[in-house]
Write a protein that holds these residues in place. Structure first.
Motif, short mmCIF file in Angstrom:
data_model
loop_
_atom_site.label_atom_id
_atom_site.label_comp_id
_atom_site.label_asym_id
_atom_site.label_seq_id
_atom_site.Cartn_x
_atom_site.Cartn_y
_atom_site.Cartn_z
N PHE A 45 9.80 58.16 68.72
CA PHE A 45 8.39 57.76 68.67
C PHE A 45 7.50 58.99 68.64
N ALA A 46 6.39 58.86 67.93
CA ALA A 46 5.35 59.89 67.88
C ALA A 46 4.36 59.59 68.98
N ALA A 47 4.39 60.39 70.04
CA ALA A 47 3.69 60.05 71.27
C ALA A 47 2.18 59.97 71.12
N ASP A 48 1.62 60.74 70.19
CA ASP A 48 0.17 60.79 70.08
C ASP A 48 -0.42 59.62 69.29
N GLU A 49 0.42 58.80 68.68
CA GLU A 49 -0.11 57.73 67.84
C GLU A 49 -0.67 56.57 68.67
N GLU A 50 0.02 56.21 69.76
CA GLU A 50 -0.43 55.07 70.55
C GLU A 50 -0.35 55.30 72.05
N ASP A 51 0.28 56.39 72.48
CA ASP A 51 0.63 56.51 73.90
C ASP A 51 -0.13 57.58 74.67
N ILE A 52 -0.34 58.76 74.10
CA ILE A 52 -0.99 59.83 74.86
C ILE A 52 -2.19 60.37 74.10
N GLU A 53 -3.10 60.97 74.82
CA GLU A 53 -4.25 61.65 74.23
C GLU A 53 -3.99 63.15 74.34
N PRO A 54 -3.73 63.85 73.22
CA PRO A 54 -3.36 65.27 73.28
C PRO A 54 -4.40 66.15 73.95
N GLU A 55 -5.67 65.73 73.93
CA GLU A 55 -6.73 66.54 74.55
C GLU A 55 -6.67 66.47 76.07
N ASP A 56 -5.96 65.47 76.60
CA ASP A 56 -5.88 65.30 78.05
C ASP A 56 -4.63 64.51 78.37
N ALA A 57 -3.50 65.19 78.49
CA ALA A 57 -2.23 64.52 78.75
C ALA A 57 -1.53 65.13 79.95
N GLN A 58 -0.84 64.30 80.69
CA GLN A 58 -0.05 64.75 81.83
C GLN A 58 1.32 64.10 81.78
N TYR A 59 2.18 64.54 82.70
CA TYR A 59 3.56 64.05 82.71
C TYR A 59 3.62 62.53 82.83
N THR A 60 2.77 61.95 83.67
CA THR A 60 2.80 60.50 83.89
C THR A 60 2.66 59.74 82.57
N ASP A 61 1.80 60.25 81.69
CA ASP A 61 1.59 59.60 80.39
C ASP A 61 2.89 59.57 79.59
N ILE A 62 3.65 60.68 79.65
CA ILE A 62 4.91 60.77 78.90
C ILE A 62 5.93 59.78 79.45
N LEU A 63 6.04 59.71 80.78
CA LEU A 63 6.99 58.79 81.40
C LEU A 63 6.67 57.34 81.03
N LEU A 64 5.40 56.97 81.09
CA LEU A 64 5.02 55.61 80.74
C LEU A 64 5.26 55.33 79.25
N ALA A 65 5.05 56.35 78.42
CA ALA A 65 5.31 56.18 76.98
C ALA A 65 6.79 55.95 76.72
N CYS A 66 7.65 56.73 77.38
CA CYS A 66 9.10 56.54 77.23
C CYS A 66 9.51 55.15 77.70
N THR A 67 8.93 54.71 78.81
CA THR A 67 9.24 53.38 79.34
C THR A 67 8.88 52.31 78.33
N ARG A 68 7.68 52.40 77.81
CA ARG A 68 7.23 51.40 76.84
C ARG A 68 8.13 51.36 75.61
N ARG A 69 8.43 52.55 75.06
CA ARG A 69 9.20 52.61 73.80
C ARG A 69 10.64 52.15 74.00
N LEU A 70 11.24 52.46 75.15
CA LEU A 70 12.59 52.00 75.41
C LEU A 70 12.63 50.48 75.55
N LEU A 71 11.64 49.92 76.21
CA LEU A 71 11.57 48.47 76.36
C LEU A 71 11.44 47.78 75.00
N GLU A 72 10.64 48.36 74.12
CA GLU A 72 10.45 47.77 72.79
C GLU A 72 11.70 47.85 71.93
N ALA A 73 12.46 48.96 72.09
CA ALA A 73 13.62 49.17 71.23
C ALA A 73 14.88 48.46 71.73
N LEU A 74 14.98 48.27 73.04
CA LEU A 74 16.21 47.72 73.63
C LEU A 74 15.92 46.33 74.19
#
Length: 452
Positions: A88-117
């Protein structure tokens, strides 16, 4: 005239610089031989295929160099060899590159794994969400968990990541309420992953997650004097590595060349792989024809998708214009495509006039001029002279902004040599020329076009 416009419209759109090429696309050009002989399928892919343990790898390079295209190639290659890959391309729907932190990445991975599996047991993540709902429900007033089925509860992760990306006023509130519970979220996610791996189709034996475009996270120096890049990829590295599957994260190139580079290697177990520029010139400021030929091939393959009879060399009014375009791109794929699109925009009929190309180059040069701070011209002059960079914040910012580009080649002893230079468009900027000529008064000075 209508036919000419229709042809120009097709040519203009085939040079779209923001669409990564899918694996197997006819427009793809293998530039390995002019990029230091690097191959993502070997350097990153084999690390996964050969390892008996889960891996976490970093992939870097200048934005627009072609990392996403290479990662999509890797995705297909791994898929063909028995890996189920969630890309997944994280900046398309999950994170804001101008203001991103680790929590955003973890939640993005969670969302994308749920959608794929979709076949895996989601109960651990549903339970985590329910346990946190009292903390989050006032931030999502339009949503209620009462009476919802599991399948309808899971999209709430997508709602959370959407608010992280699009609503600055809620971003920090969501992080503040999720951050204390990231360890329990990771535990729940790993339970989900373990069940998912057991339910993968028979042709798959491993699970891989590729989080792309994290390299676009803008560097910000925080109150403690350290960058947000360090906080994400170093301070929270244990959490980034904690998911029980193979992981690939793209990282900003400026972090790879920081004073924490050795820490990155120690923490992640291998060097971050870097995709350098296509080498269109040598460290001696001479044109490198093999690299230029590759760039021309890249353009030709896109043009051939419109009409196999079209020749990229015939599309310019003067033969040397194509050579100039390749050199002015610096071997940076996105810059190359943007310069081409801009030149076509100022063209009514083929061939592209020299005037149209020069206007494209001049306008892009202005963008680079506006990017450079007054105290950075001398640093750029020194890099152009020495072909090396200094390990400090100024040079890392110039790398991040693509004012300094990285190149690699193999020498006669098969050793990889890494060198740096300014973006060629900067050579034509007066402030740079003045700084370079002041620094090197006894050497051949740059002329008005920025040529040594």
């Amino acid at each position: 005239m209508a036919q000419d416009f229709a042809t120009l419209k097709k040519i203009y759109n085939v040079f779209d610089p923001f669409r990564p090429l899918p694996a197997g696309d006819a427009a793809y050009v293998n530039c390995q031989e002019v990029r230091g002989d690097g191959d993502i399928l070997v350097e990153v892919g084999n690390e996964i295929l050969l390892s008996d343990r889960k891996t976490c790898q970093l992939y870097a390079g200048h934005r627009g160099a072609g990392k996403s295209t290479e990662l999509l190639r890797l995705q297909k290659n791994l898929n063909d060899q028995g890996c189920f890959v969630v890309y997944f391309a994280a900046d398309e729907e999950d994170i804001e590159p101008e203001d991103a932190q680790y929590t955003d990445i973890l939640l993005a991975c969670t969302r994308r794994l749920l959608e794929a599996l979709k076949d895996a047991n989601r109960e651990p993540l549903v339970s985590w969400l329910k346990s946190r709902w009292d903390d989050l429900k006032d931030l999502l007033p339009d949503v209620s968990l009462e009476g919802l089925e599991v399948e309808k509860e899971i999209p709430l992760f997508a709602k959370i990541t959407a608010k992280l990306r699009t609503e600055p006023s809620l971003r920090h509130k969501i992080r503040d309420r999720v951050n204390p519970h990231t360890q329990t979220l990771i535990l729940a996610l790993n339970q989900f992953i373990e069940d998912a791996k057991k339910r993968l189709p028979s042709q798959y034996s491993q699970l891989v997650v590729i989080a792309d475009n994290l390299d676009r996270i803008v560097p910000i120096v925080q109150e403690d004097g350290r960058s947000n890049h360090e906080h994400i990829f170093l301070d929270r590295s244990e959490q980034l590595k904690a998911l029980n599957c193979h992981l690939i994260y793209t990282v900003p190139i400026s972090l790879v060349y920081s004073n924490r580079a050795t820490d990155l290697r120690d923490i992640y177990g291998s060097d971050a792989q870097v995709l350098p520029m296509i080498m269109v010139q040598t460290p001696k400021n001479e044109s490198y024809q093999r690299g230029i030929n590759k760039v021309q091939e890249l353009l030709q393959k896109r043009v051939s998708q419109i009409d196999p009879k079209l020749s990229i060399s015939d599309m310019f009014q003067q033969p040397e214009a194509l050579q100039q375009l390749c050199l002015m791109s610096g071997g940076h794929v996105r810059n190359l495509l943007l310069l081409m699109k801009s030149a076509i925009k100022y063209t009514d009929n083929l061939p592209i006039s020299t005037r149209a190309l020069q206007r494209s180059i001049s306008e892009t040069r202005i963008v680079y001029r506006n990017t450079v701070y007054a105290d950075e011209w001398q640093a750029l002059a020194k890099v152009h002279h020495s072909k090396q960079i200094v390990n400090d914040e100024q040079h890392r910012n110039l790398l991040f902004n693509r004012c300094i580009l990285e190149y690699r080649y193999r020498d006669d002893k098969e050793q990889i040599q890494c060198w740096y230079d300014i973006h060629p468009l900067i050579k034509g900027i007066k402030e740079f020329q003045d700084a370079f000529n002041d620094l090197n008064p006894s050497e051949t000075q740059l002329d008005e076009t920025g040529t040594d």
